[in-house]
Design an enzyme around this catalytic site. Structure first.
Site, mmCIF file in Angstrom:
data_model
loop_
_atom_site.group_PDB
_atom_site.id
_atom_site.type_symbol
_atom_site.label_atom_id
_atom_site.label_comp_id
_atom_site.label_asym_id
_atom_site.label_seq_id
_atom_site.Cartn_x
_atom_site.Cartn_y
_atom_site.Cartn_z
ATOM 1 N N ASP A 67 0.826 -1.209 0.000
ATOM 2 C CA ASP A 67 0.000 0.000 0.000
ATOM 3 C C ASP A 67 0.861 1.261 0.000
ATOM 4 O O ASP A 67 2.077 1.188 0.195
ATOM 5 C CB ASP A 67 -0.956 -0.006 1.216
ATOM 6 C CG ASP A 67 -0.261 -0.374 2.527
ATOM 7 O OD1 ASP A 67 0.979 -0.361 2.577
ATOM 8 O OD2 ASP A 67 -0.967 -0.678 3.500
ATOM 9 N N ASN A 136 -7.693 -2.378 13.990
ATOM 10 C CA ASN A 136 -9.096 -2.675 13.653
ATOM 11 C C ASN A 136 -9.201 -3.908 12.748
ATOM 12 O O ASN A 136 -10.244 -4.166 12.160
ATOM 13 C CB ASN A 136 -9.749 -1.462 12.981
ATOM 14 C CG ASN A 136 -9.019 -1.045 11.710
ATOM 15 O OD1 ASN A 136 -8.081 -1.716 11.286
ATOM 16 N ND2 ASN A 136 -9.444 0.045 11.103
ATOM 17 N N HIS A 138 -7.308 -4.420 10.028
ATOM 18 C CA HIS A 138 -6.979 -4.213 8.605
ATOM 19 C C HIS A 138 -5.692 -4.942 8.225
ATOM 20 O O HIS A 138 -4.805 -5.156 9.049
ATOM 21 C CB HIS A 138 -6.963 -2.735 8.214
ATOM 22 C CG HIS A 138 -5.819 -1.900 8.702
ATOM 23 N ND1 HIS A 138 -5.977 -0.595 9.106
ATOM 24 C CD2 HIS A 138 -4.497 -2.160 8.823
ATOM 25 C CE1 HIS A 138 -4.799 -0.106 9.443
ATOM 26 N NE2 HIS A 138 -3.889 -1.029 9.292
ATOM 27 N N GLU A 143 -9.661 -1.683 5.115
ATOM 28 C CA GLU A 143 -10.320 -1.335 6.366
ATOM 29 C C GLU A 143 -11.594 -2.173 6.539
ATOM 30 O O GLU A 143 -12.119 -2.721 5.556
ATOM 31 C CB GLU A 143 -10.686 0.156 6.348
ATOM 32 C CG GLU A 143 -9.470 1.099 6.257
ATOM 33 C CD GLU A 143 -8.762 1.292 7.596
ATOM 34 O OE1 GLU A 143 -8.624 0.315 8.353
ATOM 35 O OE2 GLU A 143 -8.326 2.421 7.868
HETATM 36 C C1 GLP Z 1 -0.558 0.367 8.768
HETATM 37 C C2 GLP Z 1 -0.253 -0.332 7.405
HETATM 38 C C3 GLP Z 1 -0.383 -1.807 7.531
HETATM 39 C C4 GLP Z 1 0.258 -2.234 8.835
HETATM 40 C C5 GLP Z 1 -0.642 -1.790 9.981
HETATM 41 C C6 GLP Z 1 -0.097 -2.070 11.359
HETATM 42 O O1 GLP Z 1 -1.495 1.360 8.692
HETATM 43 N N1 GLP Z 1 -1.008 0.098 6.282
HETATM 44 O O2 GLP Z 1 0.235 -2.434 6.418
HETATM 45 O O3 GLP Z 1 0.381 -3.613 8.909
HETATM 46 O O4 GLP Z 1 -1.056 -0.472 9.811
HETATM 47 O O5 GLP Z 1 0.919 -1.183 11.693
HETATM 48 P P1 GLP Z 1 1.855 -1.393 12.937
HETATM 49 O O6 GLP Z 1 2.719 -2.551 12.613
HETATM 50 O O7 GLP Z 1 2.653 -0.112 13.035
HETATM 51 O O8 GLP Z 1 0.984 -1.625 14.112
#
Ligand code: GLP
Length: 241
Positions: A67, A136, A138, A143
């Protein structure tokens, strides 16, 4: 589905990195699907170390990233392209021509989604897709929604995601509200999926993703249907399993 429980973030990072390193060593021209966020940073550090100390060779590897925020140029230190350069690409012998990202700065972002979808389809799915897990549920930036979105698409980030990611920006107002993300269909085409999850704040959503019903309200729950998925989690994240 396999769940590997590690003592802490460091052990989680080492174990998950070994799965990626084995993939690179056994199939040197693998297509790796890569993720950003704080969860995989330790994993990337191990890969960099194994490249420098033991010659883990990325020269024939291709990558596809999950992404990218809409509207952040690749020079912006919070763009996911910058993150990947900073944490991995600049420190290993990956060929920049083999690195693939959605063009979230394109004037016609819908067209950019179609183009990135075509790139993913040309690979026929990643050999290994790495994922983190949002608070959440995702994965990528898919989402919670009424349906699973199959292809690359533009997504409106939820308030909870903007809140979770504002720690990386000077203020909440600077967090982009939209992103381009692989769809659930693109992710599920990967031959193998590795998910890294760390911290007590992820315990409830990890349980919902692994043990709860499969529903687009918890996008990661779809992974229960994938034939080769490994969750590598630390004890804190596993505390409600
Ligand atoms: C972000 C990314 C995801 C990631 C997630 C968790 O927004 N788009 O690809 O896996 O949220 O992030 P973190 O590892 O910092 O908790």
């Amino acid at each position: 589905m396999k769940v590997i429980i590690a003592k802490d973030y460091e052990e989680m990072s080492r174990k998950a990195a070994s799965i990626l390193a084995a993939q690179v060593a056994l199939k040197p021209d693998s297509v790796l699907g890569l993720a950003t966020g704080s969860s995989p940073i330790g994993l990337y550090k191990n890969l960099v170390r194994w490249h420098k100390e033991e010659g883990l060779d990325f020269s024939a590897i291709s990558t596809v990233n999950l992404d990218e925020y809409v509207g952040l140029p690749k020079e912006h230190d919070q763009s996911y392209r910058y993150f990947m350069n900073d944490n991995l690409f600049a420190h290993v012998n990956i060929d920049p021509a083999n690195v693939n990202f959605p063009d979230a700065m394109a004037e016609d972002v819908e067209k950019a989604c179609e183009e990135y979808n075509a790139v993913l389809e040309s690979f026929g799915g990643a050999d290994l897709q790495l994922l983190g897990l949002g608070h959440n549920g995702h994965i990528g930036f898919n989402e919670p929604a009424d349906d699973f979105c199959k292809k690359v698409h533009v997504t409106e980030l939820t308030d909870s995601t903007i809140d979770a990611n504002k720690r990386f920006f000077a203020s909440r107002e600077e967090v982009p509200t939209r992103a381009v993300t692989m769809g659930i269909g693109n992710i599920m085409k990967a031959k193998k999926i590795v998910v890294v999850v760390s911290g007590a704040d992820k315990a409830a959503i990890l349980k919902a993703s692994i043990c709860g019903p499969v529903t687009p309200a918890v996008p990661a729950s779809i992974l229960q249907f994938h034939p080769d998925v490994t969750f590598v989690v630390d004890e804190a994240a596993a505390s409600e399993l």
